[in-house]
Enzyme design. Structure first.
Site, PDB file in Angstrom:
ATOM      1  N   PRO A   2       0.768  -1.166  -0.188  1.00  0.00           N
ATOM      2  CA  PRO A   2       0.005  -0.006  -0.083  1.00  0.00           C
ATOM      3  C   PRO A   2       0.955   1.389   0.124  1.00  0.00           C
ATOM      4  CG  PRO A   2      -0.605  -1.604   1.579  1.00  0.00           C
ATOM      5  CD  PRO A   2       0.602  -2.051   1.144  1.00  0.00           C
ATOM      6  N   GLU A   3       0.750   2.093  -1.088  1.00  0.00           N
ATOM      7  CA  GLU A   3       1.107   3.363  -1.180  1.00  0.00           C
ATOM      8  C   GLU A   3       0.102   4.320  -1.235  1.00  0.00           C
ATOM      9  OE1 GLU A   3       4.952   3.741  -3.325  1.00  0.00           O
ATOM     10  OE2 GLU A   3       5.474   1.775  -2.802  1.00  0.00           O
ATOM     11  N   LYS A  51      -0.601   7.920   3.239  1.00  0.00           N
ATOM     12  CA  LYS A  51      -1.095   6.680   3.482  1.00  0.00           C
ATOM     13  C   LYS A  51      -2.091   6.563   4.501  1.00  0.00           C
ATOM     14  CE  LYS A  51       3.571   5.400   2.281  1.00  0.00           C
ATOM     15  NZ  LYS A  51       4.881   4.648   2.748  1.00  0.00           N
ATOM     16  N   ASN A 165       8.064   2.354  -0.663  1.00  0.00           N
ATOM     17  CA  ASN A 165       9.194   1.925  -1.368  1.00  0.00           C
ATOM     18  C   ASN A 165       9.274   1.652  -2.730  1.00  0.00           C
ATOM     19  OD1 ASN A 165      12.008   0.983  -0.374  1.00  0.00           O
ATOM     20  ND2 ASN A 165      11.237  -1.131  -0.671  1.00  0.00           N
ATOM     21  N   ARG A 250      14.675  -1.639   4.453  1.00  0.00           N
ATOM     22  CA  ARG A 250      13.849  -1.895   3.215  1.00  0.00           C
ATOM     23  C   ARG A 250      14.678  -2.240   2.005  1.00  0.00           C
ATOM     24  NH1 ARG A 250       8.275   0.782   3.309  1.00  0.00           N
ATOM     25  NH2 ARG A 250       8.014   1.771   5.287  1.00  0.00           N
TER      26      ARG A 250
END
Length: 276
Positions: A2-3, A51, A165, A250
């Protein structure tokens, strides 16, 4: 993952299912709100902020949720089998006469006064998909710490809200620099492109079921998730290493030919950069 685009889609889906409807079911399955019952209240709207998701409910209440890595909201018709995960992963159920929204694995779920929304989203920078978008301010925020790696600056939601990311990696590729490049070393013409490019990517994907940055069907992303496959531009093997965002490491992807700047040194702990 989810972004900002995913959260925008989720907000639109929830708004379409619940806005203007009276809740016939309103369960929050977290210990803090075990006795809260939202039944009988009308849902006013559902809006994204970076977000974050803000579900505004009659009576001056807002249900704040954040999907992080694994959370999701699913919408079901009456009689439809719920299919977002096992029952013990359900954190919220908001039902009307004709739709039920079920929140799975929500790591953040809190009920607060609508007047206090600033407490949970007031720290965010300009929202790439929001009415407060300000490219000049966003760029100034990113460039405020010249020694900070660009990838870390892009993930910092205090700078600009909505990049995760995947977009971090894709933006750095499109700008031709590595995520470890100090922001102060980003060439001026590329820095000027950054806000508009980031916005264009998220806007292009907010209505798509499959996120893409390349315009090529079946080859949706330039570098993210592609190591060690060939770069779509030059054929060099895409590489991956860890990079921190201030909270955790990440996996970060880049092309060593198409992107210039520091990269993790061979043999160094993943995420530590060396000039290269």
């Amino acid at each position: 993952m989810p972004e900002g685009d995913t959260v925008w889609q989720t907000a639109r889906r929830l708004h379409g299912a619940l806005a203007g409807k009276v809740l016939t079911r309103g369960d929050l399955r977290v210990p803090r709100y075990a006795t809260v019952d939202l039944t009988g209240r009308r849902v006013l709207d559902v809006v994204p902020r970076g977000k974050h998701l803000l579900t505004r409910i009659e009576g001056g209440l807002t249900l704040h949720s954040h999907l992080r890595m694994d959370g999701s909201w699913k919408v079901f018709a009456p009689g439809q089998r719920w299919s977002g995960g096992p029952a013990h992963q359900i954190r919220a159920v908001l039902g009307s006469a004709d739709r039920t929204a079920v929140g799975y694995r929500l790591p953040v779920l809190e009920l607060l006064r609508t007047a206090d929304e600033h407490r949970v989203v007031g720290h965010l920078g300009p929202d790439l998909l929001g009415p407060d978008w300000d490219p000049g301010r966003a760029l100034a925020n990113v460039l405020a710490e010249p020694a900070r790696p660009l990838g870390e600056a892009l993930l910092d939601q205090r700078n600009l809200a909505g990049i995760g990311n995947v977009y971090k990696c894709e933006l750095c590729f499109l700008l031709g620099v590595t995520p470890w490049l100090p922001v102060g070393e980003l060439p001026a013409e590329r820095a000027e492109r950054l806000p508009a490019l980031a916005k264009r990517l998220l806007e292009a994907n907010r209505d798509r079921p499959v996120r893409g940055t390349t315009g090529r069907r079946g080859q949706d992303l330039f570098v993210y998730g592609r190591a060690p496959r060939p770069c779509l531009r030059c054929g060099t093997s895409v590489r991956v290493a860890d990079q921190g965002d201030g909270s955790r490491e990440r996996p970060t992807y880049w092309c060593p030919t198409c992107q210039r700047g520091p990269t993790p040194a061979l043999g160094a702990p993943r995420g530590r950069a060396a000039a290269g």
